[in-house]
Design a protein around this motif. Structure first.
Motif, PDB file in Angstrom:
ATOM      1  N   ARG A 149      66.351  44.328  22.852  1.00 25.85           N
ATOM      2  CA  ARG A 149      65.345  44.371  21.800  1.00 25.85           C
ATOM      3  C   ARG A 149      65.270  45.781  21.219  1.00 25.85           C
ATOM      4  O   ARG A 149      65.494  46.756  21.934  1.00 25.85           O
ATOM      5  N   PRO A 150      64.928  45.914  19.933  1.00 23.53           N
ATOM      6  CA  PRO A 150      64.681  44.848  18.962  1.00 23.53           C
ATOM      7  C   PRO A 150      65.981  44.149  18.559  1.00 23.53           C
ATOM      8  O   PRO A 150      67.049  44.747  18.569  1.00 23.53           O
ATOM      9  N   VAL A 151      65.867  42.884  18.185  1.00 28.26           N
ATOM     10  CA  VAL A 151      67.033  42.043  17.923  1.00 28.26           C
ATOM     11  C   VAL A 151      67.389  42.109  16.432  1.00 28.26           C
ATOM     12  O   VAL A 151      66.524  42.038  15.568  1.00 28.26           O
ATOM     13  N   ARG A 152      68.683  42.203  16.163  1.00 30.24           N
ATOM     14  CA  ARG A 152      69.171  42.165  14.790  1.00 30.24           C
ATOM     15  C   ARG A 152      70.410  41.276  14.741  1.00 30.24           C
ATOM     16  O   ARG A 152      71.208  41.261  15.679  1.00 30.24           O
ATOM     17  N   GLY A 153      70.596  40.565  13.646  1.00 29.16           N
ATOM     18  CA  GLY A 153      71.831  39.862  13.394  1.00 29.16           C
ATOM     19  C   GLY A 153      72.005  38.532  14.090  1.00 29.16           C
ATOM     20  O   GLY A 153      73.074  37.922  13.988  1.00 29.16           O
ATOM     21  N   CYS A 154      71.000  38.021  14.777  1.00 29.36           N
ATOM     22  CA  CYS A 154      71.116  36.729  15.462  1.00 29.36           C
ATOM     23  C   CYS A 154      70.584  35.574  14.613  1.00 29.36           C
ATOM     24  O   CYS A 154      70.842  34.416  14.925  1.00 29.36           O
ATOM     25  N   LEU A 155      69.832  35.906  13.566  1.00 36.46           N
ATOM     26  CA  LEU A 155      69.416  34.929  12.562  1.00 36.46           C
ATOM     27  C   LEU A 155      70.182  35.206  11.278  1.00 36.46           C
ATOM     28  O   LEU A 155      70.421  36.368  10.927  1.00 36.46           O
ATOM     29  N   LEU A 213      64.771  34.927  20.302  1.00 34.62           N
ATOM     30  CA  LEU A 213      64.068  36.199  20.499  1.00 34.62           C
ATOM     31  C   LEU A 213      63.823  36.918  19.179  1.00 34.62           C
ATOM     32  O   LEU A 213      62.749  37.501  18.966  1.00 34.62           O
ATOM     33  N   GLN A 214      64.789  36.872  18.262  1.00 35.08           N
ATOM     34  CA  GLN A 214      64.563  37.490  16.951  1.00 35.08           C
ATOM     35  C   GLN A 214      63.468  36.750  16.193  1.00 35.08           C
ATOM     36  O   GLN A 214      62.629  37.380  15.528  1.00 35.08           O
ATOM     37  N   THR A 215      63.447  35.433  16.293  1.00 43.79           N
ATOM     38  CA  THR A 215      62.372  34.659  15.662  1.00 43.79           C
ATOM     39  C   THR A 215      61.020  35.076  16.231  1.00 43.79           C
ATOM     40  O   THR A 215      60.053  35.287  15.482  1.00 43.79           O
ATOM     41  N   ALA A 216      60.951  35.220  17.561  1.00 46.59           N
ATOM     42  CA  ALA A 216      59.693  35.632  18.196  1.00 46.59           C
ATOM     43  C   ALA A 216      59.255  37.002  17.710  1.00 46.59           C
ATOM     44  O   ALA A 216      58.070  37.226  17.417  1.00 46.59           O
ATOM     45  N   GLU A 217      60.189  37.940  17.618  1.00 45.76           N
ATOM     46  CA  GLU A 217      59.830  39.291  17.182  1.00 45.76           C
ATOM     47  C   GLU A 217      59.292  39.286  15.756  1.00 45.76           C
ATOM     48  O   GLU A 217      58.336  40.012  15.437  1.00 45.76           O
ATOM     49  N   ILE A 218      59.898  38.485  14.893  1.00 45.37           N
ATOM     50  CA  ILE A 218      59.436  38.430  13.497  1.00 45.37           C
ATOM     51  C   ILE A 218      58.059  37.779  13.407  1.00 45.37           C
ATOM     52  O   ILE A 218      57.161  38.282  12.726  1.00 45.37           O
ATOM     53  N   VAL A 219      57.876  36.663  14.098  1.00 41.19           N
ATOM     54  CA  VAL A 219      56.597  35.950  14.036  1.00 41.19           C
ATOM     55  C   VAL A 219      55.469  36.778  14.633  1.00 41.19           C
ATOM     56  O   VAL A 219      54.336  36.771  14.124  1.00 41.19           O
ATOM     57  N   LEU A 225      54.962  39.671  24.951  1.00 40.29           N
ATOM     58  CA  LEU A 225      56.129  38.803  24.798  1.00 40.29           C
ATOM     59  C   LEU A 225      57.055  39.003  25.990  1.00 40.29           C
ATOM     60  O   LEU A 225      57.554  40.105  26.224  1.00 40.29           O
ATOM     61  N   ARG A 226      57.283  37.923  26.727  1.00 40.81           N
ATOM     62  CA  ARG A 226      58.153  37.968  27.891  1.00 40.81           C
ATOM     63  C   ARG A 226      59.371  37.094  27.666  1.00 40.81           C
ATOM     64  O   ARG A 226      59.248  35.961  27.182  1.00 40.81           O
TER      65      ARG A 226
END
Length: 220
Positions: free
Chosen positions: A21-27, A60-66, A74-75
């Protein structure tokens, strides 16, 4: 108490990647990121005290954005990954793999509890449900007598779970008491959301699915 299940947006890249994290490029930028941002906007007035996510990047990227801008714990839970195909099949010629998929597709659902293609339904249940219940127990939610006993600290719990269509279908089916079956009773669209609240009777809390109206007209 509430539990909200949220499927990830459209994926990009390796479906099995578990990024830092933070996640990039998975969506995908064209759709996935926009879907997650639209979900964040739709849920901006919802309060989540805790959140769980699949380790796979798209969830995980969706969770970070939401959850961006929220003070939400967030676990990442390693067991929340999606249905696992038989990775050994990747070594086979594509024609062999395609024939196996065709044979499975031609079978009755009752004949597909377990196939050579990967995890069976019971395999997924055994992987996901017991550790999920353990995580709920750590938050003060304990499975008892076909429902749940809530510690006082859990009564205002609002949990968001970010994962995959199959994974969320397993959890939703278990919590609602839907009979196990190889064909899921639930279909989550990309960034689809399902919310459960819990109603108590004689100290036991039972989950119920909230089905919203398709309009905002409500009586005063």
């Amino acid at each position: 108490m509430k539990i909200t299940f949220i499927r990830h947006g459209q994926m990009a890249g390796d479906p099995f990647v578990c990024p830092e994290r933070p996640v990039r490029g998975c969506l995908s930028e064209a759709y996935g990121v926009l879907q997650a941002k639209a979900t964040a906007e739709a849920l901006k007035h919802k309060i989540y005290t805790h959140a769980f996510s699949s380790p796979y990047g798209r969830a995980l990227q969706t969770a970070e954005i939401v959850l961006a801008g929220r003070d939400t714990d967030l676990r990442v839970l390693p067991f929340l990954y999606e249905w696992m195909p038989n990775r050994e099949l990747e070594k086979l010629p594509s024609t062999v793999h395609e024939e196996m998929e065709r044979q499975a597709g031609d079978a009755y659902a009752e004949e597909t509890w377990k196939t050579e293609l990967g995890e069976g339904y019971y395999d997924m249940c055994a992987r996901i449900i017991p550790p999920f219940l353990k995580e709920l127990g750590g938050l003060g939610v304990h499975g008892r007598m076909g429902g749940f006993v809530l510690e006082e600290r859990a009564r205002e719990l609002s949990l968001a779970v970010f994962a995959h269509g199959g994974t969320l279908g397993v959890l939703l089916g278990f919590l609602l008491g839907v009979r196990p079956f190889p064909v899921s009773s639930f279909s989550f669209e990309l960034t689809g959301v399902a919310e459960l609240d819990f109603t108590e009777r004689k100290g036991i809390a039972y989950p119920r699915l909230i089905i919203p109206a398709l309009h905002s007209i409500q009586p005063n």
